[in-house]
Design an enzyme around this catalytic site. Structure first.
Site, PDB file in Angstrom:
ATOM      1  N   ASP A  46       0.867  -1.167   0.000  1.00 49.69           N
ATOM      2  CA  ASP A  46       0.000   0.000   0.000  1.00 49.69           C
ATOM      3  C   ASP A  46       0.915   1.231   0.000  1.00 49.69           C
ATOM      4  O   ASP A  46       2.100   1.140   0.345  1.00 49.69           O
ATOM      5  CB  ASP A  46      -0.885  -0.046   1.255  1.00 49.69           C
ATOM      6  CG  ASP A  46      -1.691   1.213   1.435  1.00 49.69           C
ATOM      7  OD1 ASP A  46      -2.384   1.625   0.493  1.00 49.69           O
ATOM      8  OD2 ASP A  46      -1.607   1.805   2.533  1.00 49.69           O
ATOM      9  N   ASP A  90      -0.198   5.055   0.984  1.00 48.56           N
ATOM     10  CA  ASP A  90      -0.453   6.006   2.066  1.00 48.56           C
ATOM     11  C   ASP A  90      -0.452   5.324   3.427  1.00 48.56           C
ATOM     12  O   ASP A  90      -1.212   4.380   3.656  1.00 48.56           O
ATOM     13  CB  ASP A  90      -1.791   6.713   1.847  1.00 48.56           C
ATOM     14  CG  ASP A  90      -1.774   7.586   0.608  1.00 48.56           C
ATOM     15  OD1 ASP A  90      -1.142   8.646   0.661  1.00 48.56           O
ATOM     16  OD2 ASP A  90      -2.379   7.199  -0.415  1.00 48.56           O
TER      17      ASP A  90
END
Length: 239
Positions: free
Chosen positions: A19, A21
């Site tokens: 991922d 953020d």
């Protein structure tokens, strides 16, 4: 799945899927400030519980969920354009690389692990931050919001990343900091690491196989990590 296994035993993987953020980049302060600014501009209250529900999800889905609150004449495209414009304001908190991320990425590449980003953000957003943080060159592919029909917690993005890398989901590890992301990784069939805030939250740790607060210490071994192979088989020699 449990995050209570032996944290020192390396997990062997052919691919690592990240991922963006909150996992690779510390963008949460900026993201929360941006959402608050958007909602406040329309006189909409936006508390911490509401903001927490946005984590790991595509902005398009968040906006569509809350669109009625923006007035009867508002459209999702208009609100998204406003969000994009606000993102360019200079007084928002800066985005920085998560400590330890660069060391983990360098180690995984050295040991033959293919790397990908699977983000709920847009392509321009992802490429821009990866480049500014100096880690864009580590990744074979980036799966962004535009590449999928269904965002996290749907596994579509992680399954697409595995296809692009030519690995089975069971040969991949996923690094995530949100419930939606960990659920997506699990549903794809990958082994999951809870990182960042997720590593410090018991409910999110339970969604993962492992939990690490410092990415540099993540116990992942690649196909060419011979030292880890000896540790797993017990063929190493005592010094």
């Amino acid at each position: 799945m449990s995050a209570h296994g032996d944290a020192g035993t390396p997990v062997t993987a052919r691919a690592a899927l990240f991922d963006l953020d909150g996992t690779l980049i510390d963008s949460e302060p900026r993201s929360r400030a941006l959402w608050r600014r958007l909602f406040a501009g329309h006189g909409i209250e936006c508390g911490e519980d509401m903001l927490a529900g946005f984590s790991g999800r595509r902005s398009r889905e968040v906006i569509e969920e809350h669109l009625p609150r923006f007035g009867r004449h508002a459209t999702a495209d208009q609100v998204r354009q406003e969000l994009t414009a606000l993102n360019g304001e200079p007084d928002l908190p800066p985005v920085r690389l998560v400590p330890g991320a660069d060391r983990l990425l360098e180690r995984l590449r050295r040991y033959g692990v293919a790397l990908a980003v699977v983000t709920s953000g847009g392509r321009t957003y992802a490429d821009g931050h990866l480049t500014r943080c100096g880690i864009a060159g580590h990744f074979t592919t980036v799966v962004s919001a535009e590449d999928v029909t269904h965002g996290k917690p749907d596994p579509e993005g992680y399954l697409l990343a595995c296809r692009r890398l030519g690995v089975a989901p069971g040969e991949a590890v996923v690094f995530e900091d949100s419930a939606a992301g960990l659920q997506a990784g699990r549903r794809a069939g990958a082994r999951c690491f809870a990182v960042g805030q997720a590593a410090r939250t018991p409910a999110l740790r339970r969604l993962a196989d492992r939990a690490v607060e410092d990415l540099a210490q993540a116990p992942v071994a690649g196909p060419t990590d011979t030292d880890a192979s000896r540790r797993r088989t017990g063929t190493g020699t005592a010094g």
